[in-house]
Design a protein around this motif. Structure first.
Motif, PDB file in Angstrom:
ATOM      1  N   ARG A   1       1.945  15.662  -6.892  1.00  0.00           N
ATOM      2  CA  ARG A   1       3.069  14.855  -7.383  1.00  0.00           C
ATOM      3  C   ARG A   1       3.134  13.460  -6.782  1.00  0.00           C
ATOM      4  N   MET A   2       2.554  13.300  -5.618  1.00  0.00           N
ATOM      5  CA  MET A   2       2.790  12.083  -4.831  1.00  0.00           C
ATOM      6  C   MET A   2       2.377  10.780  -5.520  1.00  0.00           C
ATOM      7  N   ASN A   3       1.400  10.858  -6.424  1.00  0.00           N
ATOM      8  CA  ASN A   3       1.014   9.605  -7.071  1.00  0.00           C
ATOM      9  C   ASN A   3       1.532   9.468  -8.493  1.00  0.00           C
ATOM     10  N   SER A   4       2.482  10.337  -8.859  1.00  0.00           N
ATOM     11  CA  SER A   4       3.103  10.170 -10.174  1.00  0.00           C
ATOM     12  C   SER A   4       4.626  10.195 -10.039  1.00  0.00           C
ATOM     13  N   LEU A   5       5.128   9.547  -8.997  1.00  0.00           N
ATOM     14  CA  LEU A   5       6.577   9.477  -8.806  1.00  0.00           C
ATOM     15  C   LEU A   5       7.189   8.545  -9.852  1.00  0.00           C
ATOM     16  N   HIS A   6       8.386   8.866 -10.250  1.00  0.00           N
ATOM     17  CA  HIS A   6       9.065   8.060 -11.268  1.00  0.00           C
ATOM     18  C   HIS A   6      10.305   7.397 -10.712  1.00  0.00           C
TER      19      HIS A   6
ATOM     20  N   GLN B   1       4.407  -3.944 -11.251  1.00  0.00           N
ATOM     21  CA  GLN B   1       5.077  -5.028 -10.521  1.00  0.00           C
ATOM     22  C   GLN B   1       4.840  -4.891  -9.017  1.00  0.00           C
ATOM     23  N   ILE B   2       4.924  -3.643  -8.559  1.00  0.00           N
ATOM     24  CA  ILE B   2       4.754  -3.355  -7.135  1.00  0.00           C
ATOM     25  C   ILE B   2       3.330  -3.707  -6.706  1.00  0.00           C
ATOM     26  N   ASN B   3       2.375  -3.358  -7.558  1.00  0.00           N
ATOM     27  CA  ASN B   3       0.978  -3.629  -7.246  1.00  0.00           C
ATOM     28  C   ASN B   3       0.714  -5.131  -7.132  1.00  0.00           C
ATOM     29  N   LYS B   4       1.413  -5.918  -7.954  1.00  0.00           N
ATOM     30  CA  LYS B   4       1.242  -7.376  -7.905  1.00  0.00           C
ATOM     31  C   LYS B   4       1.651  -7.941  -6.554  1.00  0.00           C
TER      32      LYS B   4
ATOM     33  N   THR C   1      -0.365   2.155  -3.270  1.00  0.00           N
ATOM     34  CA  THR C   1       0.120   3.409  -3.847  1.00  0.00           C
ATOM     35  C   THR C   1       0.632   4.297  -2.714  1.00  0.00           C
ATOM     36  N   VAL C   2       1.305   5.391  -3.088  1.00  0.00           N
ATOM     37  CA  VAL C   2       1.892   6.271  -2.070  1.00  0.00           C
ATOM     38  C   VAL C   2       0.822   6.787  -1.096  1.00  0.00           C
ATOM     39  N   THR C   3      -0.281   7.305  -1.640  1.00  0.00           N
ATOM     40  CA  THR C   3      -1.328   7.848  -0.762  1.00  0.00           C
ATOM     41  C   THR C   3      -1.896   6.767   0.152  1.00  0.00           C
ATOM     42  N   GLU C   4      -2.172   5.608  -0.436  1.00  0.00           N
ATOM     43  CA  GLU C   4      -2.754   4.537   0.368  1.00  0.00           C
ATOM     44  C   GLU C   4      -1.780   4.081   1.462  1.00  0.00           C
ATOM     45  N   PHE C   5      -0.504   4.065   1.110  1.00  0.00           N
ATOM     46  CA  PHE C   5       0.534   3.678   2.059  1.00  0.00           C
ATOM     47  C   PHE C   5       0.571   4.665   3.230  1.00  0.00           C
ATOM     48  N   LEU C   6       0.532   5.958   2.896  1.00  0.00           N
ATOM     49  CA  LEU C   6       0.549   6.982   3.939  1.00  0.00           C
ATOM     50  C   LEU C   6      -0.687   6.850   4.827  1.00  0.00           C
ATOM     51  N   GLU C   7      -1.823   6.531   4.203  1.00  0.00           N
ATOM     52  CA  GLU C   7      -3.053   6.353   4.985  1.00  0.00           C
ATOM     53  C   GLU C   7      -2.928   5.165   5.937  1.00  0.00           C
ATOM     54  N   MET C   8      -2.278   4.099   5.449  1.00  0.00           N
ATOM     55  CA  MET C   8      -2.075   2.928   6.315  1.00  0.00           C
ATOM     56  C   MET C   8      -1.218   3.302   7.522  1.00  0.00           C
ATOM     57  N   ILE C   9      -0.202   4.116   7.272  1.00  0.00           N
ATOM     58  CA  ILE C   9       0.717   4.516   8.346  1.00  0.00           C
ATOM     59  C   ILE C   9      -0.011   5.361   9.389  1.00  0.00           C
ATOM     60  N   THR C  10      -0.775   6.345   8.931  1.00  0.00           N
ATOM     61  CA  THR C  10      -1.467   7.201   9.903  1.00  0.00           C
ATOM     62  C   THR C  10      -2.613   6.443  10.582  1.00  0.00           C
ATOM     63  N   ALA C  11      -3.233   5.507   9.864  1.00  0.00           N
ATOM     64  CA  ALA C  11      -4.299   4.704  10.487  1.00  0.00           C
ATOM     65  C   ALA C  11      -3.744   3.897  11.657  1.00  0.00           C
TER      66      ALA C  11
ATOM     67  N   ASN D   1      12.586   9.693  -5.833  1.00  0.00           N
ATOM     68  CA  ASN D   1      12.363   8.567  -6.746  1.00  0.00           C
ATOM     69  C   ASN D   1      11.320   7.643  -6.151  1.00  0.00           C
ATOM     70  N   LEU D   2      10.561   7.010  -7.025  1.00  0.00           N
ATOM     71  CA  LEU D   2       9.539   6.075  -6.561  1.00  0.00           C
ATOM     72  C   LEU D   2      10.103   5.064  -5.565  1.00  0.00           C
ATOM     73  N   GLU D   3      11.265   4.490  -5.908  1.00  0.00           N
ATOM     74  CA  GLU D   3      11.787   3.415  -5.055  1.00  0.00           C
ATOM     75  C   GLU D   3      12.307   3.931  -3.712  1.00  0.00           C
ATOM     76  N   ASP D   4      12.793   5.154  -3.686  1.00  0.00           N
ATOM     77  CA  ASP D   4      13.278   5.700  -2.412  1.00  0.00           C
ATOM     78  C   ASP D   4      12.109   6.043  -1.486  1.00  0.00           C
ATOM     79  N   VAL D   5      11.082   6.651  -2.073  1.00  0.00           N
ATOM     80  CA  VAL D   5       9.898   6.981  -1.272  1.00  0.00           C
ATOM     81  C   VAL D   5       9.257   5.692  -0.764  1.00  0.00           C
ATOM     82  N   LEU D   6       9.168   4.693  -1.637  1.00  0.00           N
ATOM     83  CA  LEU D   6       8.574   3.417  -1.210  1.00  0.00           C
ATOM     84  C   LEU D   6       9.387   2.762  -0.106  1.00  0.00           C
ATOM     85  N   ALA D   7      10.718   2.847  -0.210  1.00  0.00           N
ATOM     86  CA  ALA D   7      11.558   2.248   0.834  1.00  0.00           C
ATOM     87  C   ALA D   7      11.243   2.880   2.187  1.00  0.00           C
TER      88      ALA D   7
END
Lengths: 103, 168
Positions: B58-63, B101-104, B109-119, B21-27
């Motif tokens: 699939r990673m950027n179309s999580l529901h 809401q999350i973007n506000k 996004t998921v990909t950008e978040f993962l990039e931040m983590i690996t960066a 789920n979007l919220e679980d992956v984001l958590a």
């Protein structure tokens, strides 16, 4: 609130050592604070610090992402410039309060 | 008896994301990125449906789930009727709203978040068993995934004092 003397200047600091009055900040203070965090400041560092201060004074919340899209550094460079907790350490050196964001 | 005053700060976290789920992956992403930001070594391990979070198509179309989610609310705060959630397009609409809401909040996004983590030096892994089960190969996964590893290898990563394992 406590007072601390950094690089010969008396500044107000919070319990964890963040300056609480950004207008008391100057470059000598930044250099001194950076030393304590084992960071030697260069031009790029100061560009980031100025950016952080600007965002903070505009009342916006600071995030790593904002720094990454600032055009000054990307996120990887930000981590290299301020190792071991870039947003926290850079905020401390920039003389602004401890960041409260989760991203 | 002397009081124990020494503190042992967290040095490493291993975070497991087992849901898609979007919220679980984001958590899981928020917790991993938060650790990296604090200078804590962080490894993020995706397993079972969590693999959607690092599967390229699939990673950027999580529901977010609109059925079987009792905490779900209408925009005004009224309860969200479960039967509404089954209508075509409702889940997509709700998910789009969540994303805006999350973007506000300046959450990437998921990909950008993962990039931040690996960066920041964090590492991302996929679970071997789950990949076998879903017939996923390394090339199906996000490019910067460090590897597909077994549970044993995962525990090896946990070595050292001050390590915690967190399951999302």
């Amino acid at each position: 609130m406590a007072e601390q003397i950094i690089a010969g200047f008396t500044v107000d600091v919070s319990a964890d050592g963040y300056m609480t009055n950004p207008s008391q900040w100057n470059k000598e203070i930044a250099i001194e604070m950076a030393k304590e965090l084992n960071t030697e400041l260069g031009e790029k560092h100061f560009a980031v610090l100025e950016f952080l201060r600007k965002v903070q004074m505009e009342g916006q919340q600071l995030t790593i992402r904002k720094v990454g899209t600032s055009g000054i550094v990307d996120i990887k460079e930000f981590y290299q410039l301020f190792p071991g907790g870039p947003l926290k350490n850079a905020s401390k050196i920039a003389g602004i309060p401890k960041p409260t964001s989760c991203v | 008896m002397s009081e124990i005053t020494e503190k042992y700060p967290l040095k490493k976290v291993l975070i497991i994301c087992a849901k898609g789920n979007l919220e679980d992956v984001l958590a899981a992403l928020v917790m991993t990125n938060g650790a990296v930001m604090e200078g804590i070594e962080a490894k993020l391990f995706f397993t079972f449906f969590g693999l959607d979070g690092i599967t390229k198509n699939r990673m950027n179309s999580l529901h977010t789930a609109t059925v079987g989610n009792p905490a779900m609310r209408m925009p005004g705060g009224l309860p969200f009727p479960s039967l509404l959630g089954i209508l075509p397009g409702v889940e997509a609409g709700v998910s789009a709203m969540m994303k805006s809401q999350i973007n506000k909040l300046d959450i990437p996004t998921v990909t950008e978040f993962l990039e931040m983590i690996t960066a920041g030096g964090g590492e991302v892994f996929a679970c071997k068993l789950a990949c076998d089960m879903f017939k996923l190969k390394k090339e199906d996964l996000w490019e910067e995934v460090s590897g597909i590893i077994t549970v044993g290898q995962f525990y090896e990563l946990a070595e050292g004092h001050g390590t915690q394992i967190i399951f999302v």
